[in-house]
Motif scaffolding. Structure first.
Motif, mmCIF file in Angstrom:
data_model
loop_
_atom_site.group_PDB
_atom_site.id
_atom_site.type_symbol
_atom_site.label_atom_id
_atom_site.label_comp_id
_atom_site.label_asym_id
_atom_site.label_seq_id
_atom_site.Cartn_x
_atom_site.Cartn_y
_atom_site.Cartn_z
ATOM 1 N N LYS A 139 41.259 44.109 44.818
ATOM 2 C CA LYS A 139 41.479 42.689 45.044
ATOM 3 C C LYS A 139 40.620 41.837 44.103
ATOM 4 O O LYS A 139 41.079 40.858 43.527
ATOM 5 C CB LYS A 139 41.134 42.351 46.508
ATOM 6 C CG LYS A 139 42.264 41.625 47.212
ATOM 7 C CD LYS A 139 42.053 41.560 48.713
ATOM 8 C CE LYS A 139 41.134 40.428 49.122
ATOM 9 N NZ LYS A 139 40.717 40.551 50.542
ATOM 10 N N GLU A 140 39.338 42.254 43.970
ATOM 11 C CA GLU A 140 38.413 41.516 43.117
ATOM 12 C C GLU A 140 38.885 41.529 41.669
ATOM 13 O O GLU A 140 38.852 40.523 40.968
ATOM 14 C CB GLU A 140 37.000 42.106 43.190
ATOM 15 C CG GLU A 140 36.263 41.842 44.477
ATOM 16 C CD GLU A 140 36.744 42.744 45.615
ATOM 17 O OE1 GLU A 140 37.417 43.767 45.338
ATOM 18 O OE2 GLU A 140 36.474 42.414 46.782
ATOM 19 N N GLU A 141 39.330 42.690 41.224
ATOM 20 C CA GLU A 141 39.775 42.827 39.830
ATOM 21 C C GLU A 141 41.004 41.966 39.568
ATOM 22 O O GLU A 141 41.115 41.302 38.534
ATOM 23 C CB GLU A 141 40.060 44.301 39.523
ATOM 24 C CG GLU A 141 38.781 45.125 39.405
ATOM 25 C CD GLU A 141 39.024 46.628 39.495
ATOM 26 O OE1 GLU A 141 38.214 47.377 38.936
ATOM 27 O OE2 GLU A 141 40.016 47.059 40.120
ATOM 28 N N LEU A 142 41.912 41.979 40.526
ATOM 29 C CA LEU A 142 43.124 41.177 40.360
ATOM 30 C C LEU A 142 42.826 39.684 40.402
ATOM 31 O O LEU A 142 43.388 38.895 39.637
ATOM 32 C CB LEU A 142 44.137 41.529 41.462
ATOM 33 C CG LEU A 142 44.902 42.821 41.224
ATOM 34 C CD1 LEU A 142 45.747 43.161 42.447
ATOM 35 C CD2 LEU A 142 45.784 42.700 39.985
ATOM 36 N N SER A 143 41.908 39.305 41.271
ATOM 37 C CA SER A 143 41.633 37.873 41.398
ATOM 38 C C SER A 143 40.893 37.364 40.155
ATOM 39 O O SER A 143 41.065 36.226 39.736
ATOM 40 C CB SER A 143 40.870 37.602 42.691
ATOM 41 O OG SER A 143 39.565 37.182 42.447
ATOM 42 N N LEU A 144 40.095 38.247 39.559
ATOM 43 C CA LEU A 144 39.426 37.864 38.307
ATOM 44 C C LEU A 144 40.463 37.588 37.214
ATOM 45 O O LEU A 144 40.409 36.584 36.506
ATOM 46 C CB LEU A 144 38.475 38.977 37.851
ATOM 47 C CG LEU A 144 37.694 38.685 36.586
ATOM 48 C CD1 LEU A 144 36.665 37.604 36.836
ATOM 49 C CD2 LEU A 144 37.027 39.936 36.047
#
Lengths: 211, 223
Positions: free
Chosen positions: B94-99
């Motif tokens: 999720k973090e990678e995608l939101s970045l």
């Protein structure tokens, strides 16, 4: 208290107003701030390093042509706490820097004017003991002569940095300097001359007295 | 330490300098800023587009085959697209995608800004130099103004100088070392020069026409 200091080959001026002006290093000596005079940012600073003697006394009136943002002017202002510096600049954006500087340093008189027309300065300029010019124009020597004629005292000192590349970028600098010297000799004795390498390329500074 | 008389003179001179500086406003100053900003944004968007492709390549390489514009890519990332089951892309957190999404949103802002810059340059340049803009396009006119350092400066230039604005490096190489002289500067981007067989001739002719129209625009039609 000395206004101009030399330490380990570097020059410093006693800060008229505390604090650095163009992010130059500041040192404190027995409670007094001294600002380092960068030879890379200032052609007069470079001149000192190349053996030119400081012509500005603590109560000198100085006419400074081509003041730009006031890097060198700030040091000249340090050197003449009892005198004044008439600082002429014709480009509006650098002039804004100069006005901000003059607001902090009361001995700077900012003149937003064309140095080509020394008769048209916005305030009255009194006779000065030093004229310094650093203008990158084709007719820089002519501008200098006109201003010296109008404002330099008989026994005053004139300093000019000649930028060969702005007089003629296609001729060899040595040829351009020769022509400039010939023109300068019409009004002046040349006391000292030196190239500003390695600090500036194809620049020469002349120290002059009126004939 | 500074004398009273000097202090008074300092105040008076500052007042006059402020007035003098303020009076130098002209619309070409802001056009020049906009032209520089436009150039920088253009470069920035290119760099960011490449980065964004690299980002997305980790997640969904198959989709990139069909994407060939920044607008498309940012839209896709912000909206989110379903991946095929057999994708080569990594299963990102999720973090990678939101970045990645935040980065795409940043790029989208730049697209908005460059669009505004272009509109501003077009509108203002047409106002300032209608005749020249008609021949050269407003953007090229604005670039010439920026290179000349101002509208007045450009209007006073001979056609031969206008022809070579933007080719200073080549020109001075020619003057100093005798290499072959340049035939055109930014004028080259004009369609009449682009499509000409003899580009030097086309550039010279265009520069001549520009010079005439610049003077019309600067001095007024009856001037």
């Amino acid at each position: 208290m000395k206004l101009l200091l030399k330490r380990k080959g570097r020059y410093y001026t006693k800060a008229l107003v505390p604090g650095s002006v163009y992010e130059e290093p500041v040192i404190t000596i027995s409670g007094n701030e001294y600002r380092e005079w960068s030879p890379k940012r200032s052609k007069l600073g470079a001149g000192l390093r190349k053996g030119v003697r400081n012509p500005v006394k603590d109560s000198s009136f100085v006419l400074y042509l081509g003041a730009a943002s006031g890097t060198t002017v700030s040091h000249v202002s340090d050197l003449t706490p009892k005198g004044r510096v008439y600082a002429v600049e014709f480009a509006p954006e650098p002039m804004k820097h100069l006005v901000l500087l003059a607001k902090k340093r009361a001995n700077i008189i900012p003149l937003f004017a064309n140095a080509n027309k020394p008769g048209d300065y916005p305030v009255k300029v009194e006779p000065v003991s030093v004229v310094f010019q650093d203008i990158a124009q084709k007719n820089q020597v002519q501008i200098f002569r006109k201003n010296c004629k109008a404002y330099l005292k008989k026994d005053g000192t004139g300093l000019i940095t000649v930028k060969a590349r702005s007089i003629d970028s296609t001729k060899k600098p040595s040829i351009v300097f020769k022509a400039a010297e010939k023109e300068l000799r019409k009004d002046f004795k040349i006391l000292k001359q030196t190239r500003l390498e390695p600090y500036e390329k194809d620049h020469k500074i002349y120290v002059l007295k009126l004939k | 330490m500074v004398s009273k008389k000097t202090k008074e003179l300092n105040k008076e001179a500052i007042k006059k300098a402020i007035k003098g500086v303020k009076n130098t406003y002209s619309p070409d100053k802001m056009i020049i800023q906009a032209v520089q900003a436009f150039k920088e944004e253009e470069h920035l968007i290119n760099v960011e587009y490449e980065r964004l492709r690299e980002f997305y390549w980790r997640y969904h390489p198959e989709a990139l085959e069909r994407v060939d514009s920044v607008e498309e890519l940012t839209g896709m990332i912000i909206k989110g697209v379903n991946r095929p089951a057999d994708t080569m892309g990594y299963g990102l957190s999720k973090e990678e995608l939101s970045l990645m999404k935040s980065y795409a949103e940043g790029v989208k802002e730049h697209l908005k800004v460059i669009d505004l810059l272009e509109k501003f340059i077009n509108a203002e340049t047409i106002k300032l130099a209608p005749n020249t803009s008609r021949i050269a396009t407003p953007l090229l006119t604005a670039r010439l103004i920026a290179l000349a350092g101002g509208f007045k400066e450009l209007a006073f230039m001979p056609a031969s100088t206008i022809q070579l604005l933007g080719a200073e490096k080549a020109l001075f190489r020619h003057l100093k070392r005798g290499s072959r002289p340049p035939k055109h500067g930014v004028i080259l981007s004009h369609s009449s020069v682009q499509s000409a067989k003899n580009k030097g001739k086309a550039a010279r002719q265009l520069a001549n026409k520009l010079m005439i129209n610049l003077r019309k625009d600067y001095f007024g039609e009856d001037g």
